[in-house]
Design a protein around this motif. Structure first.
Motif, PDB file in Angstrom:
ATOM      1  N   SER A   1      -4.490   5.998   7.759  1.00 28.46           N
ATOM      2  CA  SER A   1      -5.002   7.250   7.424  1.00 28.46           C
ATOM      3  C   SER A   1      -3.967   8.414   7.311  1.00 28.46           C
ATOM      4  N   HIS A   2      -2.810   8.093   7.588  1.00 25.00           N
ATOM      5  CA  HIS A   2      -1.719   9.207   7.543  1.00 25.00           C
ATOM      6  C   HIS A   2      -1.134   9.456   6.159  1.00 25.00           C
ATOM      7  N   LEU A   3      -1.522   8.293   5.153  1.00 26.38           N
ATOM      8  CA  LEU A   3      -1.149   8.311   4.029  1.00 26.38           C
ATOM      9  C   LEU A   3      -2.273   8.921   3.035  1.00 26.38           C
ATOM     10  N   ALA A   4      -3.425   9.459   3.620  1.00 22.47           N
ATOM     11  CA  ALA A   4      -4.622   9.804   2.843  1.00 22.47           C
ATOM     12  C   ALA A   4      -4.058  11.071   2.100  1.00 22.47           C
ATOM     13  N   LYS A   5      -4.895  11.180   0.784  1.00 22.86           N
ATOM     14  CA  LYS A   5      -4.516  12.445   0.122  1.00 22.86           C
ATOM     15  C   LYS A   5      -4.665  13.438   0.650  1.00 22.86           C
TER      16      LYS A   5
ATOM     17  N   LEU B   1       0.759  -1.153   0.094  1.00 24.40           N
ATOM     18  CA  LEU B   1      -0.125   0.058   0.074  1.00 24.40           C
ATOM     19  C   LEU B   1       0.791   1.368   0.054  1.00 24.40           C
ATOM     20  N   PRO B   2       2.029   1.449   0.730  1.00 25.47           N
ATOM     21  CA  PRO B   2       2.750   2.551   0.632  1.00 25.47           C
ATOM     22  C   PRO B   2       3.376   2.823  -0.715  1.00 25.47           C
ATOM     23  N   SER B   3       3.643   1.566  -1.303  1.00 30.58           N
ATOM     24  CA  SER B   3       4.142   1.622  -2.767  1.00 30.58           C
ATOM     25  C   SER B   3       3.099   2.537  -3.645  1.00 30.58           C
ATOM     26  N   LEU B   4       1.735   1.950  -3.613  1.00 33.03           N
ATOM     27  CA  LEU B   4       0.732   2.527  -4.431  1.00 33.03           C
ATOM     28  C   LEU B   4       0.539   3.856  -3.980  1.00 33.03           C
ATOM     29  N   ALA B   5       0.530   4.386  -2.815  1.00 33.60           N
ATOM     30  CA  ALA B   5       0.560   5.816  -2.479  1.00 33.60           C
ATOM     31  C   ALA B   5       1.376   6.451  -2.967  1.00 33.60           C
ATOM     32  N   ASP B   6       2.782   6.222  -2.739  1.00 31.59           N
ATOM     33  CA  ASP B   6       3.741   6.924  -3.150  1.00 31.59           C
ATOM     34  C   ASP B   6       3.564   7.020  -4.678  1.00 31.59           C
ATOM     35  N   VAL B   7       3.187   6.048  -5.593  1.00 35.47           N
ATOM     36  CA  VAL B   7       3.099   6.348  -7.025  1.00 35.47           C
ATOM     37  C   VAL B   7       1.980   7.276  -7.112  1.00 35.47           C
ATOM     38  N   ALA B   8       0.878   7.187  -6.581  1.00 35.95           N
ATOM     39  CA  ALA B   8      -0.247   7.986  -6.803  1.00 35.95           C
ATOM     40  C   ALA B   8       0.173   9.741  -6.399  1.00 35.95           C
TER      41      ALA B   8
END
Length: 570
Positions: free
Chosen positions: A360-364, A200-207
Motif C-alpha cells: 500500500s505504501h507504493l500506491a499512486k 512489483l517495485p520495478s513495475l511501480a518505479d517505471v509507472a
C-alpha cells in the motif's frame, strides 16, 4: 543407494533474510517440528515487528526455536559455524546479494555455492536444496510453451544474474551423492508476494518515472496471447519443504534433479501487471501497440545513449519490461507434482490480493487524494475556462451538448450554406424568432414573462469582466511584441496569423464549419485519451531530444579531433 534416516529436525536457511528466505523461515516455524537456523550476510537481523514473516522469527528467536548467524558465503569457516548440527540446508539467495557486476556476482553466487557444498560435506549434512530460477533457460528471444526439465540452459542469458545462477545450479546438481550429500534444485518462475523487492517495485518505479508518460504503461505492448507463469512466495517456500520431504522418502527420483515451480495458473503478462498496478491506483491503458514497435523505439534510444556515452541516464527497466510483456513463458510442473508432491497452497488471485495489500505504501495516491482527483478539473476543462462552454464541448451533459451541437449546425447551415447574404440571413432569423416568441406567448401566456428575458446584473458584470480580461490579455500580447524580447510569443502569433489567413480568409465558410465540428469532437476525444496522446508525444520528444544530443556530441567530437589531426599533418 541407501535410504536416509532423518531423525534430526534442525535445518539451516542460508539467505534467511532474503525475500524467499523470510517466508520459508516463517513456514518452517509454523510447522512446529523444526529448529531453524537463520543465516545471512547481515551482522544482525533487522526485523519489522509489523511484518507477518518477521513476527514469527522474532518470537522464535526469543524462545530458542530459532537462532541467527552472520555468514559470508565467500568465507567457508563462517558457513561451517552456521551449518554444524543441521541435517538439511536450504540455500535461498537472491539477486540483492551482490553488486550486479560479474566479478562480485561470481564470488558470491558461484564460488559461494562451492563453499556451501564443501561445508555441507565436511559437516556431514544430509541434504542441500538450492532455490534457483526459471530464468536459467530463458533467452528473451524465444517463447516457452509447457517447458519442462529437459530444456537446456539458455545460450544467451537475459542478464548476468541468470548466467551465474545457472552455473551455481549446475554445481549443486553435480555435487549430488558425493560424500553422502543429496542435492536438488527448484526453478520458480517470476516470484511475487509481500516483501518482494524486484517484480512489483520495478513495475511501480517505471509507472512513476518519466518513462511512464512516454512508453511503459500508456500502451499495452504485444498481444493478449503473451502468457507467463508467476509463483507466489508462499508456494515457493512450500515447494522447498516438499523437496526436502521427497529427498527423505524417495530420493532416487528427486536427488540430483531440478524441478520447475509455478502457481499452475498461466496468465497474460499484461493482465497480471495491470491488475497489480490497478490495485495501487495506477492508470490502466487501453491502446495496444505491437511489441516490435516498442522494442524498436527502445533499441533506438539505447543506441543513442551508447553513442553519447550517457549510460547513467539509461533505463534498463523499460527494456526488461518490454521483453517480459512480449514473450510467453509457460512451464510444465508435472514433474514437481509427481515426484515431490508439490501443489500450490495459495491461489494466484489470493496471492495478488495479499501482495497489493502489503504494498500500500507504493500506491499512486491515498484514497482521499484519489477521490479529490475525481472532482479535479482536467486539462481540457481548464483550457476551456471550466465554465458552461467547457461543460458543453466536453459533453458533461449529453442532452445539452447534443442540442447545442444541433443548434450550431443549424446556424451554420442558415448563414453559410443557404445562398443568402449575411444581412438577409440575419433578418430572416430575427423574423423567425419574433414569430416563434409571439406564437409561444399565445399558447401559454402564464409561462411568458418579460422578466424571463432580462439580463441579470451579475451576468452583465461577468460578461463585462470577461470582455475586459480579453482586452487586457490582447493588450499584454501587443505590448510584449512591441518590446521585441519574447521570441516564443512572436513565433506563436505569426503561426496563428498565418493559419487565420490560410483558413479564414481564403475559405472562411469551410474553415468555420470544420472548426465548429471539430470543437465538439477534438476536445472530448483528447480528454478521453489524454494519457495515450501524451504518451505518443513523450516518445517523439524523447527521440528528438536523443537525436539532438547525439548530433551535438558528434559535432563536439569532430571539433575536438580536428586540431589534433591538423597538428599530425604538420
Amino acid at each position: 543407494m541407501a535410504m536416509v534416516d532423518d531423525q534430526s529436525k534442525t535445518c539451516l536457511v542460508l539467505g534467511g533474510l532474503s525475500f524467499v528466505g523470510r517466508c520459508l523461515v516463517a513456514r518452517l516455524l509454523k510447522l512446529g517440528n523444526w529448529i531453524v537456523r537463520v543465516a545471512d550476510s547481515a551482522h544482525s537481523p533487522q526485523l519489522d515487528p509489523d511484518h507477518n514473516y518477521d513476527l514469527h522469527l522474532n518470537r522464535a528467536l526469543s524462545t530458542g526455536r530459532a537462532s541467527y548467524f552472520h555468514v559470508d558465503v565467500r568465507n567457508k569457516k563462517s558457513i561451517i559455524n552456521a551449518i554444524e548440527g543441521s541435517s538439511v540446508v536450504f540455500y535461498v539467495d537472491d539477486d540483492c546479494s551482490y553488486n550486479h557486476d560479474f566479478f562480485s556476482g561470481y564470488t558470491v553466487i558461484v564460488q559461494g555455492v562451492k563453499n556451501v557444498i564443501s561445508a555441507c560435506q565436511e559437516c556431514k549434512v544430509k541434504r542441500l536444496i538450492y532455490n534457483s530460477t526459471a530464468d536459467v533457460v530463458l533467452d528473451n528471444s524465444h517463447d516457452i510453451h509447457n517447458g519442462n526439465e529437459t530444456l537446456l540452459y539458455a545460450t544467451k542469458f537475459k542478464n548476468v544474474y541468470s548466467e551465474l545462477k545457472a552455473q551455481a545450479e549446475a554445481t549443486v546438481l553435480l555435487a549430488n551423492d558425493m560424500d553422502g550429500l543429496l542435492t536438488c534444485a527448484l526453478r520458480p518462475s517470476n516470484i511475487f508476494g509481500p516483501g518482494d523487492k524486484k517484480l512489483l517495485p520495478s513495475l511501480a518505479d517505471v509507472a512513476k518515472s518519466s518513462w511512464a508518460k512516454s512508453l511503459s504503461f500508456q500502451f499495452i505492448i504485444g498481444s493478449d496471447g503473451s502468457m507467463c507463469d508467476y509463483t507466489y512466495v508462499e508456494n515457493v517456500a512450500h515447494a522447498l519443504i516438499c523437496a526436502d520431504t521427497a529427498l527423505v522418502s524417495h530420493m532416487v527420483t528427486v536427488s540430483g534433479k531440478v524441478f520447475f515451480i509455478t502457481n499452475l495458473e498461466p496468465v497474460s503478462s499484461w493482465e497480471f501487471s495491470l491488475r497489480m498496478l490497478e490495485g495501487l491506483g495506477y492508470y490502466r491503458p487501453m491502446v495496444k501497440l505491437p511489441a516490435v514497435v516498442i522494442r524498436l523505439i527502445v533499441y533506438v534510444i539505447k543506441w543513442m545513449h551508447s553513442k553519447t556515452y550517457s549510460r547513467n541516464n539509461s533505463n534498463p527497466s523499460v527494456y526488461n519490461i518490454v521483453q517480459l510483456m512480449s514473450h510467453s513463458t509457460i512451464y510444465d510442473c508435472s514433474a514437481a507434482q509427481h515426484h515431490i508432491e508439490y501443489s500450490p497452497v495459495v491461489s494466484l488471485d489470493e496471492g495478488m490480493t495479499s501482495t497489493i495489500e502489503s504494498f500500500s505504501h507504493l500506491a499512486k495516491d491515498s484514497s482521499s487524494v484519489i477521490l479529490d482527483e475525481l472532482y479535479e478539473q482536467s486539462k481540457m476543462q481548464q483550457l476551456l475556462g471550466g465554465g458552461e462552454v467547457a461543460e458543453i464541448l466536453l459533453w458533461r451533459d449529453e442532452r445539452k451538448s447534443f442540442f447545442c451541437f444541433c443548434g450550431v449546425v443549424s446556424l451554420f447551415y442558415w448563414f453559410f450554406l443557404c445562398e443568402r447574404t449575411i444581412v438577409s440571413s440575419t433578418a430572416q432569423l430575427l423574423l423567425l424568432i419574433t414569430f416563434s416568441l409571439y406564437g409561444f406567448s399565445l399558447l401559454s401566456t402564464e409561462m411568458c414573462s418579460y422578466s424571463y428575458f432580462k439580463v441579470s446584473e451579475t451576468g452583465m458584470r461577468n460578461s463585462v469582466r470577461n470582455i475586459v480580461n480579453i482586452w487586457n490579455g490582447v493588450s499584454h500580447v501587443i505590448r510584449s511584441l512591441a518590446q521585441g524580447r519574447n521570441w516564443s510569443l512572436f513565433f506563436k502569433v505569426v503561426v496563428l496569423l498565418y493559419f487565420l489567413k490560410l483558413f479564414l480568409v481564403n475559405s472562411f465558410p469551410n474553415s468555420l464549419g470544420i472548426a465548429l465540428a471539430f470543437s465538439f469532437i477534438v476536445f472530448f476525444v483528447y480528454e478521453q485519451y489524454e494519457e495515450e496522446i501524451e504518451g505518443l508525444t513523450g516518445i517523439l520528444n524523447e527521440l528528438t531530444r536523443q537525436y539532438m544530443v547525439t548530433e551535438t556530441s558528434l559535432q563536439l567530437l569532430n571539433t575536438s579531433t580536428r586540431p589534433s589531426m591538423s597538428k599530425d599533418v604538420r
